[in-house]
Design an enzyme around this catalytic site. Structure first.
Site, PDB file in Angstrom:
ATOM      1  N   GLU A 186       0.988  -1.158   0.019  1.00 13.96           N
ATOM      2  CA  GLU A 186       0.122  -0.137  -0.143  1.00 13.96           C
ATOM      3  C   GLU A 186       1.058   1.279   0.009  1.00 13.96           C
ATOM      4  O   GLU A 186       0.562   1.952   0.752  1.00 13.96           O
ATOM      5  CB  GLU A 186      -1.046  -0.025   1.213  1.00 13.96           C
ATOM      6  N   GLU A 327      -5.375  -8.613  -0.147  1.00 19.64           N
ATOM      7  CA  GLU A 327      -5.995  -8.198   0.937  1.00 19.64           C
ATOM      8  C   GLU A 327      -7.383  -8.054   0.632  1.00 19.64           C
ATOM      9  O   GLU A 327      -7.465  -7.459  -0.587  1.00 19.64           O
ATOM     10  CB  GLU A 327      -5.499  -6.962   1.718  1.00 19.64           C
TER      11      GLU A 327
END
Length: 536
Positions: A186, A327
Site C-alpha cells: 500500500e 487483502e
C-alpha cells in the site's frame, strides 16, 4: 486510514512495549528441484489465502514488536489450524523500521530476521505457500517509517531499501518456490486522489530495485515468483493510465522459459468501504441477498466487483502476469445487524470466486481481532476457529472444501525440540492395549522431504501418553520435527508425545511430522508401533 482499517481496535495497544516475544530457530530448507509453476498453475496451487495481520508488522514506538498491537506470539498451533481449515497460502506482513541499523550497511537486527524465518517455517514446513513483504515501513502514520515516496532524499531511501531486501532475500535464498517475496504494501503519498508524480515514479523505482536485488542474491531467488504493487494496491490506479510500470526482469535465471513470467501483481479489494470497513454501523448488508436497501451501499455490489477483477485479467493475466488480491475482507458489524456475518460470507465467497475466474489468487485480511469491527477468523490464543461461516464461504468460492480431520488438541506454543534431543515428556502411563491406525504423507524434493503422520486411536479407551516407533528408509535422517520429540534421527525412530497431545481419546487422532534429508530413497516410514502395539 488504511492502517486503522486493518488494525481495528488492536491499534489501541500500539503503545505497549515489547515483552515476552519468543524467537524461534530457523530451519534450513533445500530448494525445490522441479521448475517453478506457470502462472495459471501457480494461482490454482495457491488456493485460498489468509493474512497473519497485525503481528510481525506491529510495532511499538517505531520498533517492530510481535505483540504490540494486542495479538499473542505466533505459534505453530495457529498455523496448523489455518491449514486444517483449508487455506493453502499465508501472507506474512513484516515491518523492519527500528530494527534496521544505520547506514551505509543498514544491517537488519539478526534476532528479528531469525524470528521472521521461524514464523515463515511454521507455514513453509507444512507445504503452504508463504508471502513475505515489507509492510509498515511505508506508512506515514507509523513512527519510524522511511519508505516514503514523496520524501526529499530518495537516494538514501533507495539505497536503504535495496540493502534491507538484499539481507531478507539472502535469508531465504534456499527456500523453494512456495516462498513468494512482495516488494512493499500500500505504498502511496497518503492522498486518496489521483496518483501524483514523481511519487509514482519512485514506487516504480522501488519495485525495479526489489526485483533486481532479489534476483542477484542467487539460489532459488533467481527464479522464484516476485510480487509487486501499484499505487496503494488500488486496482484502477494499477491497471489504468496513471503511471504504473512493470519492472523488467533482466537478472532472472536463464532456466526460465523466455515466454514465461515470474512477476505477480499485487492489488487489494475493500469496496465498498462503507460495508467492508466503515465503523458507523449504517451499512451492514451486501450483495444480491441483501434485504434492506437502507443497510446496503449504493455502489460496489457484485457486478462492480466482477468488473474490477476483470480489469486485472485484461491488463495483466492475459500477458502472463498472475494477480494476487493480497487483502480483502469486511469487519464484524453483528452488533448493529445480527445477520451481518451472512453478508460478510457472501462478500468473501463472491470475491474469491471472481478472482478464480479471472486468474487471481486471494488472501483474506485477518487482523487477529474478534468481535465488533474485527476481521478475525481465528482466536490466535487458543488456535480455534471463530468464523467458520466465512471460512466455508471462502473455500466454496475457490472450489475446495476444508479437510475433514483437524487437530483435536492443538499446541499452544511452537515446537522447539530437535531430532537429537532426549524426550522431555512423561513416559506413557497407559501402555498400549488400544488398537491404532497410522497414515503418513511424504512430500519430497531433491535431497529433502517432509513427512506428515496422523495417529488414530481405534480402541475403546483413551490413550494417556504415547510413543510411536517407526523405521525410516535407508539414507533418511530427520533434521527437524514438530508436535513430538524424535530420537534417534535415523534408523528406528521413537516419537514421544508433547504435553498438549499426550491424550488421544477413543476415536481421536494426533498429527505430528518431521523434515528429513535423504540420499535418493524418499519412501514413507514403515513398521509403526504405538506404545508397543503394531498399528494398521
Amino acid at each position: 486510514m488504511l492502517r486503522t482499517k486493518k488494525a481495528g481496535l488492536a491499534v489501541l495497544a500500539a503503545a505497549l512495549t515489547l515483552a515476552g516475544t519468543v524467537y524461534g530457530v530457523t530451519r534450513p530448507v533445500p530448494a525445490e528441484a522441479a521448475a517453478a509453476l506457470t502462472a495459471s498453475q501457480l494461482v490454482a496451487d495457491m488456493g485460498a489465502g489468509w493474512n497473519l495481520g497485525n503481528s510481525l508488522e506491529a510495532n511499538s514506538n517505531g520498533v517492530p514488536s510481535e505483540t504490540a498491537w494486542g495479538n499473542p506470539v505466533v505459534t505453530q498451533a495457529l498455523i496448523n489450524r489455518v491449514k486444517a481449515s483449508g487455506f493453502k497460502t499465508i501472507r506474512i506482513p513484516v515491518s523492519y523500521l527500528g530494527n534496521i541499523g544505520a547506514g551505509p550497511n543498514y544491517t537488519v537486527n539478526a534476532a528479528w530476521l531469525t524470528r521472521i524465518a521461524a514464523v515463515v517455517d511454521y507455514a513453509y514446513s507444512q507445504g503452504l505457500y508463504v508471502v513475505v513483504n515489507m509492510h509498515g515501513d511505508g506508512y506515514k502514520s507509523v513512527g519510524g517509517s522511511w519508505l516514503i515516496c514523496d520524501a526529499s532524499d530518495q537516494t538514501t531511501i533507495k539505497d536503504k531499501y535495496a540493502k534491507v531486501w538484499q539481507q531478507v532475500a539472502t535469508k531465504f535464498q534456499s527456500y523453494n518456490e512456495h516462498l513468494i517475496l512482495e516488494s512493499m504494501n500500500e505504498e502511496f503519498d497518503g492522498q486518496y486522489g489521483n496518483p501524483t508524480q514523481p511519487c509514482y515514479s519512485n514506487i516504480n523505482a522501488y519495485n525495479q530495485s526489489f526485483v533486481d536485488t532479489v534476483r542477484r542474491t542467487g539460489g532459488t531467488n533467481a527464479s522464484r515468483w516476485l510480487l509487486v504493487p501499484g499505487w496503494n494496491t488500488n486496482i484502477d490506479y494499477t491497471v489504468g493510465n496513471y503511471g504504473f510500470a512493470l519492472p523488467t526482469d533482466q537478472y532472472r535465471s536463464s532456466t526460465i522459459p523466455a515466454a514465461e513470467q515470474r512477476i505477480m501483481i499485487s492489488v487489494h479489494y475493500y469496496d465498498p468501504w462503507d460495508f467492508t470497513g466503515q465503523e458507523d454501523g449504517v451499512i451492514t448488508q451486501w450483495g444480491p441477498n441483501a434485504t434492506n436497501p437502507a443497510k446496503t451501499s449504493t455502489w460496489g455490489q457484485e457486478d462492480y466487483l466482477d468488473a474490477q477483477l476483470k480489469k486485472t485479467y485484461d491488463t495483466f493475466v492475459t500477458r502472463g502476469y498472475p494477480v494476487f488480491v493480497g487483502e480483502y475482507g469486511s469487519i464484524d458489524k453483528t452488533a448493529y445487524d445480527s445477520a451481518n456475518n451472512t453478508y460478510r460470507a457472501d462478500f468473501a465467497r463472491t470475491l474469491v470466486a471472481a478472482a478464480k475466474k479471472y486468474g487471481a489468487a486471494t488472501a483474506y485480511w485477518d487482523n487477529g481481532y474478534n468481535g465488533q469491527h474485527g476481521f478475525g477468523l481465528f482466536d490466535r490464543s487458543s488456535a480455534t476457529v471463530t468464523q467458520q461461516g466465512i471460512i466455508t464461504a471462502i473455500m466454496t468460492g475457490v472450489g475446495t472444501t476444508p479437510p475433514t480431520s483437524t487437530p483435536t488438541s492443538p499446541p499452544t506454543s511452537p515446537p522447539t525440540s530437535t531430532p537429537t534431543s532426549p524426550p522431555t515428556s512423561t513416559p506413557p502411563t497407559s501402555p498400549g492395549t488400544s488398537t491404532c491406525r497410522v497414515t503418513s504423507t511424504v512430500n519430497a524434493w531433491n535431497t529433502g522431504l517432509t513427512t506428515s503422520i496422523t495417529i488414530t486411536n481405534a480402541g475403546t479407551s483413551a490413550i494417556n501418553g504415547w510413543t510411536l516407533a517407526f523405521t525410516l528408509a535407508t539414507g533418511q535422517s530427520i533434521t527437524s520435527g514438530w508436535s513430538a520429540t524424535y530420537a534417534p534421527a535415523s534408523g528406528t525412530v521413537t516419537a514421544t508425545n508433547a504435553s498438549y497431545n499426550a491424550s488421544i481419546p477413543a476415536g481421536g487422532s494426533a498429527s505430528i511430522g518431521f523434515q528429513a534429508t535423504h540420499t535418493g530413497n524418499a519412501a514413507a516410514p514403515t513398521a509403526f508401533k504405538l506404545n508397543g502395539t503394531t498399528c494398521s
